[in-house]
Design a protein around this motif. Structure first.
Motif, PDB file in Angstrom:
ATOM      1  N   SER A 156      84.942 -24.818 111.387  1.00  0.00           N
ATOM      2  CA  SER A 156      85.503 -25.064 111.527  1.00  0.00           C
ATOM      3  C   SER A 156      86.550 -23.885 111.881  1.00  0.00           C
ATOM      4  O   SER A 156      88.454 -25.063 112.347  1.00  0.00           O
ATOM      5  CB  SER A 156      86.193 -25.662 110.014  1.00  0.00           C
ATOM      6  N   VAL A 157      86.548 -23.112 111.603  1.00  0.00           N
ATOM      7  CA  VAL A 157      88.108 -22.298 111.978  1.00  0.00           C
ATOM      8  C   VAL A 157      87.754 -21.880 113.288  1.00  0.00           C
ATOM      9  O   VAL A 157      89.611 -22.159 114.416  1.00  0.00           O
ATOM     10  CB  VAL A 157      87.275 -21.087 111.320  1.00  0.00           C
ATOM     11  N   TRP A 160      89.548 -25.900 115.581  1.00  0.00           N
ATOM     12  CA  TRP A 160      91.212 -26.252 114.995  1.00  0.00           C
ATOM     13  C   TRP A 160      91.726 -25.569 115.859  1.00  0.00           C
ATOM     14  O   TRP A 160      93.070 -25.427 115.948  1.00  0.00           O
ATOM     15  CB  TRP A 160      90.629 -25.966 113.178  1.00  0.00           C
ATOM     16  N   PHE A 180      89.296 -13.428 112.758  1.00  0.00           N
ATOM     17  CA  PHE A 180      88.121 -14.075 112.448  1.00  0.00           C
ATOM     18  C   PHE A 180      87.460 -13.511 112.082  1.00  0.00           C
ATOM     19  O   PHE A 180      86.277 -13.770 111.486  1.00  0.00           O
ATOM     20  CB  PHE A 180      88.338 -15.387 113.099  1.00  0.00           C
TER      21      PHE A 180
END
Length: 197
Positions: A156-157, A160, A180
């Protein structure tokens, strides 16, 4: 610089339009106008608009798989694999921003088994991420994670990014991936005194 073939040019233009207007919002006329040819002439190079979408999304799926597989199959630690894998994922998006937008946003518009082909490649990709997490847990590098949710968090990180990343911004894709990864690994690592018995 080698000359781009006509079909490749059409694919690039279709990719740009799909990323801006969406697959359903883009007509054959839009593509042919942007290519500078008549709509009828476009069909000398393609059969349907969906052919273009499938080729764009299939190339995207392959790019992600080919970037991740050698990392997963390497002898690196799970933590190092996770760092490299996130960097590779973000670099695929950085280097193919319009195609990544189409891949993430439009692939479900595919029909006739083509969607299944892309879904299968997406599943393979997720399974490779799962291997990194499983190896990390088995080796005592990662805490006893909920693998499914850890995988969803990572992807998801990473996925996106296409929504907000702009080349030439304050941070490079590599710097973003490092930030991240550091944040995630702080949460994934086994805390002192919590390792396997």
């Amino acid at each position: 610089m080698p000359k781009v073939g006509r079909r490749e040019e059409i694919l690039n233009i279709a990719c740009k339009l799909f990323s801006q207007k969406g697959y359903h919002g883009t007509t054959i006329r839009d593509i042919s106008d942007a290519c500078g040819i008549l709509s009828g002439s476009l069909y000398a190079h393609i059969n349907t608009k969906e052919d273009l979408l499938f080729e764009i999304t299939d190339r995207g799926a392959q790019a992600f798989l080919e970037s991740l597989r050698p990392i997963v199959e390497s002898e690196a630690t799970a933590e190092e694999k996770l760092k490299r894998a996130l960097k590779a994922h973000i670099q695929v998006i950085e280097q193919n921003l319009e195609a990544a937008t189409v891949f993430f946003h439009e692939w479900k518009a595919l029909t006739n088994g083509r969607r299944d082909t892309i879904q299968e490649k997406r599943d393979q990709y997720e399974a490779l991420w799962g291997r990194i997490l499983s190896e990390g847990a088995a080796a005592g590098e990662f805490a006893d994670l909920d693998e499914k949710f850890a995988r969803l968090l990572i992807l998801s990180v990473g996925n996106w990014l296409y929504q907000w990343y702009r080349p030439g911004g304050d941070l490079s894709a590599e710097e973003i991936s490092e930030r991240f990864a550091d944040m995630m690994l702080k949460g994934f690592r086994v805390k002192k005194g919590e390792g396997k018995p």
